[in-house]
Design a protein around this motif. Structure first.
Motif, PDB file in Angstrom:
ATOM      1  N   ALA A 142       0.804  -1.225   0.000  1.00 25.65           N
ATOM      2  CA  ALA A 142       0.000   0.000   0.000  1.00 25.65           C
ATOM      3  C   ALA A 142       0.838   1.276   0.000  1.00 25.65           C
ATOM      4  O   ALA A 142       0.614   2.167  -0.830  1.00 25.65           O
ATOM      5  N   GLN A 143       1.793   1.385   0.919  1.00 25.09           N
ATOM      6  CA  GLN A 143       2.599   2.604   0.994  1.00 25.09           C
ATOM      7  C   GLN A 143       3.434   2.845  -0.268  1.00 25.09           C
ATOM      8  O   GLN A 143       3.445   3.968  -0.774  1.00 25.09           O
ATOM      9  N   PRO A 144       4.135   1.826  -0.794  1.00 24.63           N
ATOM     10  CA  PRO A 144       4.890   2.086  -2.029  1.00 24.63           C
ATOM     11  C   PRO A 144       4.009   2.552  -3.192  1.00 24.63           C
ATOM     12  O   PRO A 144       4.402   3.439  -3.957  1.00 24.63           O
ATOM     13  N   ILE A 145       2.822   1.977  -3.309  1.00 28.02           N
ATOM     14  CA  ILE A 145       1.924   2.396  -4.399  1.00 28.02           C
ATOM     15  C   ILE A 145       1.448   3.823  -4.167  1.00 28.02           C
ATOM     16  O   ILE A 145       1.454   4.649  -5.093  1.00 28.02           O
ATOM     17  N   ALA A 146       1.046   4.155  -2.944  1.00 29.62           N
ATOM     18  CA  ALA A 146       0.578   5.513  -2.639  1.00 29.62           C
ATOM     19  C   ALA A 146       1.700   6.538  -2.835  1.00 29.62           C
ATOM     20  O   ALA A 146       1.463   7.635  -3.367  1.00 29.62           O
ATOM     21  N   ARG A 147       2.917   6.200  -2.446  1.00 29.94           N
ATOM     22  CA  ARG A 147       4.053   7.111  -2.657  1.00 29.94           C
ATOM     23  C   ARG A 147       4.364   7.271  -4.145  1.00 29.94           C
ATOM     24  O   ARG A 147       4.738   8.355  -4.597  1.00 29.94           O
TER      25      ARG A 147
END
Length: 168
Positions: A142-147
């Motif tokens: 989730a975090q890598p995609i959102a970043r």
């Protein structure tokens, strides 16, 4: 540079970041935890998607409630000159830690559609699994995609500014 390019700069960007993050997380974490809790079946999966409209606002509220305490903890555990990855990883760890405590109880209540003592009495059995699942999904998915969404958005916005600034 990573802080500027990969994290939200404004409230609207924070809203987009939160939406992307929560959408991915909700569609992975909630089904996994529920399936581990009940059983892996198509019927369980269908029930999760019926409950998600009630769970999503609770997750959003929990993010907003835990945002400042997680930021405080992150600053306590990281130094000013630590890398972007170190600070982001510590922030994810602190945020997931706090959110998983709240959502282990509240998420169970929403999923069962009743308030009971069961999630509280079984907290120390359920929480480690919920924390581990959530931490894995947040750090690696989730975090890598959102970043990356923020990075692409900022590249486009910055290139538009550059074009407008160079235009006569």
């Amino acid at each position: 540079m990573d802080f500027y390019m990969k994290l939200p700069r404004r409230k609207r960007e924070f809203t987009l970041f939160l939406f992307v993050l929560s959408f991915i997380s909700m569609n992975i974490i909630a089904p996994l935890i529920t399936c581990f809790e009940v059983n892996f079946s198509l019927q369980t999966w269908a029930h999760i998607f019926q409950v998600m409209p009630m769970l999503w606002p609770a997750v959003g509220a929990t993010v907003l409630i835990t945002y400042k305490p997680a930021d405080f903890l992150t600053r306590k555990f990281t130094a000013h000159d630590d890398s972007f990855r170190a600070k982001v990883t510590m922030n994810i760890l602190c945020t997931v830690f706090l959110m998983s405590i709240i959502l282990t109880v509240v998420g169970s209540w929403i999923g069962a559609q009743q308030i009971s003592m069961e999630p509280i009495s079984r907290f120390f059995y359920k929480w480690p699994r919920n924390f581990a699942i959530s931490l894995f999904v947040e750090i690696f998915i989730a975090q890598p995609i959102a970043r990356q969404v923020m990075f692409v958005l900022h590249k486009r916005l910055d290139s538009r500014k550059a074009v407008l600034a160079s235009a006569p």
